[in-house]
Motif scaffolding. Structure first.
Motif, PDB file in Angstrom:
ATOM      1  N   SER A   1       8.345  -2.662 -18.476  1.00  0.00           N
ATOM      2  CA  SER A   1       8.218  -3.561 -19.620  1.00  0.00           C
ATOM      3  C   SER A   1       7.922  -4.994 -19.175  1.00  0.00           C
ATOM      4  CB  SER A   1       9.478  -3.524 -20.496  1.00  0.00           C
ATOM      5  OG  SER A   1      10.561  -4.171 -19.859  1.00  0.00           O
ATOM      6  N   LEU A   2       8.225  -5.310 -17.925  1.00  0.00           N
ATOM      7  CA  LEU A   2       7.883  -6.632 -17.368  1.00  0.00           C
ATOM      8  C   LEU A   2       6.479  -6.648 -16.784  1.00  0.00           C
ATOM      9  CD1 LEU A   2      11.272  -7.547 -15.663  1.00  0.00           C
ATOM     10  CD2 LEU A   2      10.223  -8.678 -17.644  1.00  0.00           C
ATOM     11  N   GLY A   3       5.777  -5.535 -16.895  1.00  0.00           N
ATOM     12  CA  GLY A   3       4.385  -5.483 -16.472  1.00  0.00           C
ATOM     13  C   GLY A   3       4.149  -4.973 -15.066  1.00  0.00           C
ATOM     14  N   PHE A   4       5.183  -4.545 -14.375  1.00  0.00           N
ATOM     15  CA  PHE A   4       4.993  -4.021 -13.031  1.00  0.00           C
ATOM     16  C   PHE A   4       4.308  -2.657 -13.100  1.00  0.00           C
ATOM     17  CE2 PHE A   4       8.507  -7.001 -12.290  1.00  0.00           C
ATOM     18  CZ  PHE A   4       7.999  -7.705 -11.206  1.00  0.00           C
ATOM     19  N   THR A   5       3.414  -2.413 -12.151  1.00  0.00           N
ATOM     20  CA  THR A   5       2.723  -1.125 -12.068  1.00  0.00           C
ATOM     21  C   THR A   5       3.687  -0.062 -11.556  1.00  0.00           C
ATOM     22  OG1 THR A   5       2.030  -1.410  -9.772  1.00  0.00           O
ATOM     23  CG2 THR A   5       0.556  -2.327 -11.483  1.00  0.00           C
ATOM     24  N   ILE A   6       3.245   1.177 -11.597  1.00  0.00           N
ATOM     25  CA  ILE A   6       4.056   2.276 -11.071  1.00  0.00           C
ATOM     26  C   ILE A   6       4.372   2.029  -9.588  1.00  0.00           C
ATOM     27  CG2 ILE A   6       3.998   4.731 -10.446  1.00  0.00           C
ATOM     28  CD1 ILE A   6       4.552   4.379 -13.365  1.00  0.00           C
ATOM     29  N   GLU A   7       3.361   1.656  -8.813  1.00  0.00           N
ATOM     30  CA  GLU A   7       3.591   1.423  -7.381  1.00  0.00           C
ATOM     31  C   GLU A   7       4.505   0.225  -7.149  1.00  0.00           C
ATOM     32  OE1 GLU A   7       3.116   3.528  -4.917  1.00  0.00           O
ATOM     33  OE2 GLU A   7       2.418   4.818  -6.543  1.00  0.00           O
ATOM     34  N   GLU A   8       4.374  -0.803  -7.975  1.00  0.00           N
ATOM     35  CA  GLU A   8       5.280  -1.944  -7.852  1.00  0.00           C
ATOM     36  C   GLU A   8       6.703  -1.542  -8.235  1.00  0.00           C
ATOM     37  OE1 GLU A   8       2.181  -5.631  -8.712  1.00  0.00           O
ATOM     38  OE2 GLU A   8       3.047  -4.528 -10.407  1.00  0.00           O
ATOM     39  N   ALA A   9       6.835  -0.716  -9.258  1.00  0.00           N
ATOM     40  CA  ALA A   9       8.162  -0.222  -9.652  1.00  0.00           C
ATOM     41  C   ALA A   9       8.769   0.599  -8.518  1.00  0.00           C
ATOM     42  CB  ALA A   9       8.063   0.605 -10.931  1.00  0.00           C
ATOM     43  N   ARG A  10       7.940   1.391  -7.854  1.00  0.00           N
ATOM     44  CA  ARG A  10       8.415   2.171  -6.711  1.00  0.00           C
ATOM     45  C   ARG A  10       8.953   1.232  -5.628  1.00  0.00           C
ATOM     46  NH1 ARG A  10       6.883   7.241  -5.751  1.00  0.00           N
ATOM     47  NH2 ARG A  10       4.942   7.013  -6.928  1.00  0.00           N
ATOM     48  N   ARG A  11       8.220   0.149  -5.374  1.00  0.00           N
ATOM     49  CA  ARG A  11       8.644  -0.832  -4.365  1.00  0.00           C
ATOM     50  C   ARG A  11       9.921  -1.538  -4.810  1.00  0.00           C
ATOM     51  NH1 ARG A  11       9.715  -2.812   0.213  1.00  0.00           N
ATOM     52  NH2 ARG A  11       9.068  -4.917   0.703  1.00  0.00           N
ATOM     53  N   LEU A  12      10.017  -1.870  -6.092  1.00  0.00           N
ATOM     54  CA  LEU A  12      11.235  -2.507  -6.599  1.00  0.00           C
ATOM     55  C   LEU A  12      12.443  -1.591  -6.451  1.00  0.00           C
ATOM     56  CD1 LEU A  12       9.831  -4.278  -9.772  1.00  0.00           C
ATOM     57  CD2 LEU A  12      10.811  -5.397  -7.756  1.00  0.00           C
ATOM     58  N   ILE A  13      12.258  -0.314  -6.704  1.00  0.00           N
ATOM     59  CA  ILE A  13      13.360   0.649  -6.519  1.00  0.00           C
ATOM     60  C   ILE A  13      13.792   0.650  -5.057  1.00  0.00           C
ATOM     61  CG2 ILE A  13      13.944   3.108  -6.475  1.00  0.00           C
ATOM     62  CD1 ILE A  13      12.121   3.377  -8.985  1.00  0.00           C
ATOM     63  N   SER A  14      12.804   0.668  -4.180  1.00  0.00           N
ATOM     64  CA  SER A  14      13.091   0.663  -2.748  1.00  0.00           C
ATOM     65  C   SER A  14      13.885  -0.584  -2.365  1.00  0.00           C
ATOM     66  CB  SER A  14      11.779   0.740  -1.969  1.00  0.00           C
ATOM     67  OG  SER A  14      12.008   0.624  -0.596  1.00  0.00           O
ATOM     68  N   LEU A  15      13.472  -1.714  -2.878  1.00  0.00           N
ATOM     69  CA  LEU A  15      14.181  -2.960  -2.591  1.00  0.00           C
ATOM     70  C   LEU A  15      15.578  -2.956  -3.204  1.00  0.00           C
ATOM     71  CD1 LEU A  15      11.214  -5.438  -3.063  1.00  0.00           C
ATOM     72  CD2 LEU A  15      12.498  -5.067  -0.927  1.00  0.00           C
ATOM     73  N   TYR A  16      15.688  -2.441  -4.417  1.00  0.00           N
ATOM     74  CA  TYR A  16      16.983  -2.379  -5.096  1.00  0.00           C
ATOM     75  C   TYR A  16      17.982  -1.545  -4.294  1.00  0.00           C
ATOM     76  CZ  TYR A  16      20.440  -1.212  -8.678  1.00  0.00           C
ATOM     77  OH  TYR A  16      21.600  -1.019  -9.379  1.00  0.00           O
ATOM     78  N   GLU A  17      17.487  -0.451  -3.741  1.00  0.00           N
ATOM     79  CA  GLU A  17      18.363   0.463  -3.005  1.00  0.00           C
ATOM     80  C   GLU A  17      18.623   0.007  -1.569  1.00  0.00           C
ATOM     81  OE1 GLU A  17      16.275   4.159  -3.595  1.00  0.00           O
ATOM     82  OE2 GLU A  17      17.367   4.549  -5.466  1.00  0.00           O
ATOM     83  N   ASP A  18      17.892  -0.983  -1.090  1.00  0.00           N
ATOM     84  CA  ASP A  18      18.032  -1.484   0.279  1.00  0.00           C
ATOM     85  C   ASP A  18      19.006  -2.659   0.300  1.00  0.00           C
ATOM     86  OD1 ASP A  18      17.795  -2.475   2.842  1.00  0.00           O
ATOM     87  OD2 ASP A  18      15.642  -2.901   2.692  1.00  0.00           O
ATOM     88  N   GLU A  19      20.189  -2.427   0.822  1.00  0.00           N
ATOM     89  CA  GLU A  19      21.176  -3.508   0.862  1.00  0.00           C
ATOM     90  C   GLU A  19      20.765  -4.625   1.814  1.00  0.00           C
ATOM     91  OE1 GLU A  19      25.104  -1.975   1.499  1.00  0.00           O
ATOM     92  OE2 GLU A  19      24.971  -0.656  -0.241  1.00  0.00           O
ATOM     93  N   GLY A  20      19.838  -4.340   2.733  1.00  0.00           N
ATOM     94  CA  GLY A  20      19.360  -5.346   3.661  1.00  0.00           C
ATOM     95  C   GLY A  20      18.091  -6.043   3.178  1.00  0.00           C
ATOM     96  N   ARG A  21      17.788  -5.854   1.894  1.00  0.00           N
ATOM     97  CA  ARG A  21      16.555  -6.449   1.343  1.00  0.00           C
ATOM     98  C   ARG A  21      16.601  -7.962   1.436  1.00  0.00           C
ATOM     99  NH1 ARG A  21      19.460  -4.529  -3.089  1.00  0.00           N
ATOM    100  NH2 ARG A  21      20.442  -6.207  -4.245  1.00  0.00           N
TER     101      ARG A  21
END
Length: 132
Positions: A54-74
């Protein structure tokens, strides 16, 4: 929970949830009968996807955001960089839409809007500057 319940709790239609599964964004477990079984983590992830899209991120960007969200060392700068890039794209689209609006406003102003056949709007769309 089944896909209907996951859809209700996440605010996403079942078709979208199936698509997210197809592209590997969510991976619900499967019951012995083959039905999808969504857990609380899956629903949380679906909500995350819904909000990021809903913020306009693409599927691939959402995938990257999930990865960052799950990475405590982000690094938060990685997330901010993605948001900045998305904002720049939004600004570009806004400028494009404003240009389209100005062009249509100009054409609309030149059109008499009466019962005659001459119409600069149609002439512009057709590329015909002669009136036919």
């Amino acid at each position: 929970m089944n896909i209907g319940e996951a859809a209700r709790l996440s605010g996403l239609p079942p078709k979208t949830i199936r698509y997210y599964e197809e592209v590997g964004l969510v991976k619900p477990s499967r019951a012995i009968n083959g039905y999808r079984n969504y857990g609380d983590r899956d629903v949380h992830l679906l909500r995350f996807l819904q909000r990021s899209r809903s913020l306009g991120f693409t599927i691939e960007e959402a995938r990257r955001l999930i990865s960052l969200y799950e990475d405590e060392g982000r690094r938060s700068e990685d997330v901010k960089s993605m948001a900045s890039s998305r904002m720049a794209e939004i600004d570009r689209k806004i400028a494009e839409l404003q240009s389209l609006k100005r062009a249509l406003a100009d054409l609309s102003e030149r059109c008499h809007g009466d019962d005659g056949p001459d119409c600069p709007i149609l002439e512009e769309i057709s590329g015909d500057r002669t009136g036919r």
